[in-house]
Design an enzyme around this catalytic site. Structure first.
Site, PDB file in Angstrom:
ATOM      1  N   TYR A  62      53.227  36.288  98.624  1.00 42.82           N
ATOM      2  CA  TYR A  62      52.169  36.403  99.622  1.00 42.82           C
ATOM      3  C   TYR A  62      52.077  35.102 100.393  1.00 42.82           C
ATOM      4  O   TYR A  62      52.000  34.021  99.799  1.00 42.82           O
ATOM      5  CB  TYR A  62      50.836  36.700  98.932  1.00 42.82           C
ATOM      6  N   ASP A  89      56.593  27.915 100.477  1.00 44.68           N
ATOM      7  CA  ASP A  89      55.153  28.112 100.534  1.00 44.68           C
ATOM      8  C   ASP A  89      54.555  27.458  99.294  1.00 44.68           C
ATOM      9  O   ASP A  89      54.555  28.035  98.212  1.00 44.68           O
ATOM     10  CB  ASP A  89      54.816  29.599 100.590  1.00 44.68           C
ATOM     11  N   LYS A 112      44.943  24.749  99.765  1.00 45.85           N
ATOM     12  CA  LYS A 112      44.227  24.665  98.499  1.00 45.85           C
ATOM     13  C   LYS A 112      43.978  23.224  98.055  1.00 45.85           C
ATOM     14  O   LYS A 112      43.034  22.580  98.507  1.00 45.85           O
ATOM     15  CB  LYS A 112      44.920  25.497  97.434  1.00 45.85           C
TER      16      LYS A 112
END
Length: 437
Positions: free
Chosen positions: A150, A245, A273
């Site tokens: 994702y 990613d 994050k």
């Protein structure tokens, strides 16, 4: 399945039904909806160190940490102080600030692949922008992604996606025109042969290969070393950009991320994050010759009014500075290993088929006896059994991801006692699940 009644959730119930009247599904992200485990989400009031407290006054040991950012725990004093100090100067200027440069310098110094970096506001923005830059830099259109990975709700990459899309059974979303994914090639994760075949079939046409170097969005799935090595070699030979990613893994698995841990350097890196310490921050960066394509230096346009927001930059600087100075990674590895062993022993004693994926402070207990290496093996998990496990742990004060297809996160605020308390709870819950069968 409805939540057990060991804890009171009356206020959460009322607040959730209030939210459903004005927010789709009552949540602002599907990952929070408890759709995969049944019942209703718990509405939180505050966090402190390793704990979360809901609006009913229940306390939980938190193994989500806002889905990864709180590697230092909630409300770390250094981070809070930095945010408060930044607030005294204002919240947003729409102009450059010193803090943007400081955080960029920390990232460039830490992450092997990054020589220049652009700040954005989310991991989704980072993914969207990285694809555009890869296409602009190479003059090619096709991109490769891997099933179950994702990369945010980016049209071109929301194909066979993980995270909430996988949890809710919608790996491809309505509203994405066919043309948006026409140049997206989807391959199985951890399969270097299929990747090599794609490069043979589309030689000279692939702009970028984008992957989670450690998957966190179909549950925690480590990479096979030969898979990362093959990706690096194939991209180099074909003039394709390799993009990692590291929104989850950046500054989480080591200070330099998964690429430092595994010794494989991509051309582009997406971050989020931890880089914001709990504030809305994303970033994408890479080799200078790639990033020089980004406007205003180059022709690839990307902009954002709140990108480089001073409050978010201050939070990120404080978080990364604390990580660099204290180096919690060996201790996080030890806590992760302790948790993994305890869960494995508990599941084995209960006679429950299981496997565990873990890298450092990220981990998933899969309810399948198969080793989980890709999306297909992840989907062999018994999600109904996971739902029972989730609720049993929640009612014992252990807050875990509300989906089989997400990773849990351990923070530097956790102690061996917190880990042991979670293991004891797991032993009880898994025993009960086994007895029901």
């Amino acid at each position: 399945m409805p939540a057990p009644s060991k804890l009171s959730h009356e206020k959460s119930h009322a607040e959730f039904h209030r939210a459903r009247k004005v927010i789709p599904g009552g949540v602002n992200s599907p990952a929070r909806a408890f759709g995969a485990v049944g019942g209703e989400p718990v509405v939180m009031d505050r966090g402190d160190g390793p704990y979360l407290f809901d609006i009913d006054g229940n306390r939980y040991i938190d193994f989500i940490g806002s889905w990864g950012p709180h590697i230092l725990g909630h409300r770390h004093p250094r981070v809070v102080e930095a945010i408060e100090d930044a607030l005294k100067h204002g919240t947003s200027f729409g102009a450059p600030t010193h803090l943007e440069t400081v955080l960029a310098e920390i990232v460039v110094d830490a992450v092997p692949s990054v020589e220049m970096v652009r700040m954005v506001n989310s991991g989704t923005e980072a993914g969207m922008s990285a694809i555009r830059v890869a296409r602009g830099a190479t003059g090619r259109d096709k991109v490769v992604k891997f099933a179950g990975c994702y990369h945010g709700h980016v049209d071109a990459l929301l194909v066979q996606a993980g995270s909430g899309a996988l949890t809710h059974g919608v790996p491809t979303s309505p509203g994405i025109p066919a043309g948006a994914t026409a140049d997206t090639i989807v391959l199985p994760y951890n399969d270097p042969q299929r990747l090599a075949e794609a490069f043979t079939e589309f030689e000279g046409q692939i702009a970028g290969v984008f992957m989670e170097p450690v998957v966190g969005n179909m549950g925690l799935v480590p990479p096979k070393p030969e898979f990362l090595d093959a990706a690096r070699q194939l991209c180099s030979e074909d003039g394709t950009l390799l993009g990692f990613d590291e929104v989850m893994t950046g500054f989480r698995l080591s200070f330099g991320g998964a690429q430092e841990l595994f010794g494989v350097t991509p051309d582009m890196t997406m971050l989020g994050k931890v880089i914001g310490g709990g504030m809305p921050v994303g970033a994408y960066g890479g080799a200078a010759h790639v990033m020089e394509n980004v406007s205003p230096l180059g022709p690839v346009y990307q902009a954002g009014t709140l990108s480089g927001n001073p409050i978010a930059m201050a939070s990120g600087i404080a978080t990364l500075s604390e990580l660099k100075e204290t180096n919690p990674y060996p201790r996080l590895e030890a806590l992760g290993a302790r948790f993994e062993q305890g869960l494995r022993e508990a599941a084995t004693a209960a006679g429950i088929p299981h496997s565990i994926g873990r890298v450092g402070s990220m981990m998933t207990l899969f309810f399948t006896s198969e080793d989980v290496t890709d999306l297909g093996t992840a989907q062999m998990s018994d999600t109904a059994r996971f739902g029972k496990f989730f609720w049993g742990m929640l009612e014992r004060g252990i807050y875990l991801p509300c989906s089989q297809f997400e990773a849990l996160f351990i923070s530097a605020a956790h102690t061996e006692e917190h880990i042991d308390e979670a293991i004891t709870a797991a032993r009880e819950v898994l025993g009960e699940i086994s007895a029901e069968a």
